[in-house]
Design an enzyme around this catalytic site. Structure first.
Site, PDB file in Angstrom:
ATOM      1  N   ARG A 196      -2.835  -7.142  -1.619  1.00 60.52           N
ATOM      2  CA  ARG A 196      -2.565  -5.736  -1.294  1.00 60.52           C
ATOM      3  C   ARG A 196      -1.182  -5.258  -1.737  1.00 60.52           C
ATOM      4  O   ARG A 196      -0.787  -4.138  -1.430  1.00 60.52           O
ATOM      5  CB  ARG A 196      -2.770  -5.459   0.193  1.00 60.52           C
ATOM      6  CG  ARG A 196      -2.101  -6.451   1.133  1.00 60.52           C
ATOM      7  CD  ARG A 196      -2.024  -5.883   2.535  1.00 60.52           C
ATOM      8  NE  ARG A 196      -3.152  -6.268   3.366  1.00 60.52           N
ATOM      9  CZ  ARG A 196      -3.266  -5.948   4.651  1.00 60.52           C
ATOM     10  NH1 ARG A 196      -2.341  -5.214   5.234  1.00 60.52           N
ATOM     11  NH2 ARG A 196      -4.282  -6.349   5.361  1.00 60.52           N
ATOM     12  N   HIS A 197      -0.435  -6.104  -2.429  1.00 58.51           N
ATOM     13  CA  HIS A 197       0.908  -5.714  -2.875  1.00 58.51           C
ATOM     14  C   HIS A 197       1.047  -5.689  -4.391  1.00 58.51           C
ATOM     15  O   HIS A 197       0.663  -6.636  -5.070  1.00 58.51           O
ATOM     16  CB  HIS A 197       1.957  -6.680  -2.299  1.00 58.51           C
ATOM     17  CG  HIS A 197       2.180  -6.484  -0.837  1.00 58.51           C
ATOM     18  ND1 HIS A 197       1.546  -7.243   0.106  1.00 58.51           N
ATOM     19  CD2 HIS A 197       2.950  -5.601  -0.169  1.00 58.51           C
ATOM     20  CE1 HIS A 197       1.921  -6.837   1.316  1.00 58.51           C
ATOM     21  NE2 HIS A 197       2.774  -5.848   1.179  1.00 58.51           N
TER      22      HIS A 197
END
Ligand code: AMO
Length: 426
Positions: free
Chosen positions: A212-213
């Site tokens: 998610r980064h």
């Protein structure tokens, strides 16, 4: 441009008539005398059937002449009985990844390594199309609400969000940074237009390598003046997201279908729950204890599950984060908490936001509380001497929003050319 070129999506209107199409060789197959060419153009794919014809390499661009005829067994319910094949630009070599293969059969690392080619695949282009439509829908809604689009600098003198994840830039011999967020500028521009938004990349030198980064992501930023409290901010974000989702349901039917994605239920109100209550609820309902200043990913997942089962909502606002968990510009409340909030979508954070501090003295206090040097923010602080009204806003991570809408498990596939700790190409 060829005047009488027909797009694949319009073929049903031309059944049994000769048409000319242009596109790429998405796939090809030879069954001894009969050859199949799957043609791809910007609107879709179609099967073209040839007799005794050599189909050029995958990804060659070609022009096909033939007649669309109904065939229930062909993908899309029709195929082209093709008579002529003209090569526009022949591929020099086979593509390094088989982009016509169902994409989940190819190793994700390989897909990313050859992203400049694999991005032509149907899934990749559908995901980015949905993202483009989300951005358009955001502009449409906010423009209709009298917001003005702004364009803030991405080379800045100080980090807006604090923390260690700043990219340094050598700026004519001085130290500068890539912007982590347009935060300070959108507040500043609020004092010009009252209501502003920006759709632009921001940069985070994230050390955590997670699904998610990203080191560069598209931030959907909004700021609004003359608000009453943090609920005005939530009302705005809820209305915005509902409008964006409704638009995409209309404009991206085909793309949503590729992912088997469902647009969230837009009829329900997004539940709003304080972080304190959320923690208690997660403990009570799921016997899961979360420490720290924030919800961890498992707690987010469980809270998302609760919102879905209790409220039939894919979204849930988490409010009143503690001061220690929020940046200095977040409006503090007396109990050590703030009017800072997050929004979860399908059990993952997609937004931070809230009401901001608008009084000069309070801002100095908040900087000091966080052991930050007010001097470093002198230019920013000055605007707070000049009549800043109560205001607030939020930022949505576009890749997270897109990925969660479509069920893509890694945000890298919701960005055209992802940047992360180990990737700078393509
Ligand atoms: P925050 O830092 O929480 O808040 O970021 C807002 C949203 O941006 C997304 N996001 C990311 N997406 C991909 N990769 C990353 N490394 C990454 N970091 C953040 C998330 C997150 O919820 N200035 C505030 C916003 C505001 O208060 O208006 C801010 O930037 O979806």
């Amino acid at each position: 441009m060829l005047k009488d070129r027909v797009l694949i999506k319009d073929l049903p209107e031309h059944l049994e008539q000769e048409v000319i199409m242009q596109g790429w060789v998405h796939n090809r197959r030879d069954l001894g005398g009969i050859s199949f060419l799957i043609l791809r153009d910007r609107s879709g794919i179609v099967q073209c059937v040839y007799e005794n014809t050599d189909i050029p390499l995958h990804e060659s661009s070609v022009q096909v002449t033939g007649k669309p005829v109904s065939n229930k067994r062909a993908p899309g319910g029709l195929e082209i009985h093709a008579t002529k094949l003209e090569i526009i630009t022949e591929a020099k070599e086979p593509p390094p990844v088989e982009i016509s293969k169902e994409e989940w059969h190819v190793n994700p690392e390989t897909l990313l390594e050859y992203r400049h080619i694999s991005i032509r695949g149907l899934e990749a282009r559908a995901a980015l199309k949905v993202q483009a439509e989300l951005a358009t829908a955001m502009r449409n809604y906010l423009n209709s609400q009298d917001f003005t689009e702004i364009f803030s600098p991405k080379i800045v003198a100080a980090g807006a969000e604090g923390g260690a994840n700043l990219f340094e830039v050598d700026y004519y011999g001085k130290r500068a940074y890539l912007a982590q967020s347009p935060q300070l500028y959108k507040q500043l521009m609020m004092a010009v237009y009252e209501r502003v938004y920006e759709i632009a990349p921001v940069f985070r030198a994230e050390q955590s390598h997670t699904s998610r980064h990203l080191a560069e992501y598209l931030s959907l930023d909004v700021e609004m003046g003359f608000i009453k409290d943090d609920h005005d901010v939530m009302d705005l974000e809820e209305a915005l997201l509902k409008s964006m989702m409704a638009d995409v349901a209309k404009t991206c039917q085909k793309e949503l279908e590729i992912f088997g994605a469902e647009v969230p239920n837009l009829a329900v109100k997004f539940p709003r729950i304080s972080l304190f209550e959320a923690r208690a609820l997660i403990k009570d309902k799921f016997d899961y204890e979360t420490g720290g200043k924030d919800l961890d990913p498992e707690a987010e997942r469980l809270l998302g599950k609760w919102a879905k089962s209790e409220h039939d909502s894919d979204f849930v606002f988490v409010t009143n984060y503690p001061q220690a968990a929020r940046p200095f510009y977040t409006y503090p409340t007396e109990d050590g908490l703030t009017l800072g909030l997050d929004l979860l979508f399908r059990g993952q954070e997609i937004t931070s936001g809230g009401q901001r501090v608008h009084e000069y003295d309070v801002l100095i206090e908040e900087l000091k509380k966080r052991k930050m040097d007010p001097e470093a923010f002198a230019g920013y602080l000055e605007i707070f001497k000049h009549g800043m009204p109560p205001h607030g806003g939020f930022a949505i991570g576009a890749e997270r929003l897109t990925a969660l809408l479509l069920g893509i498990s890694n945000v890298r596939f919701a960005r055209a050319f992802p940047r992360d700790g180990s990737r700078l190409h393509p």
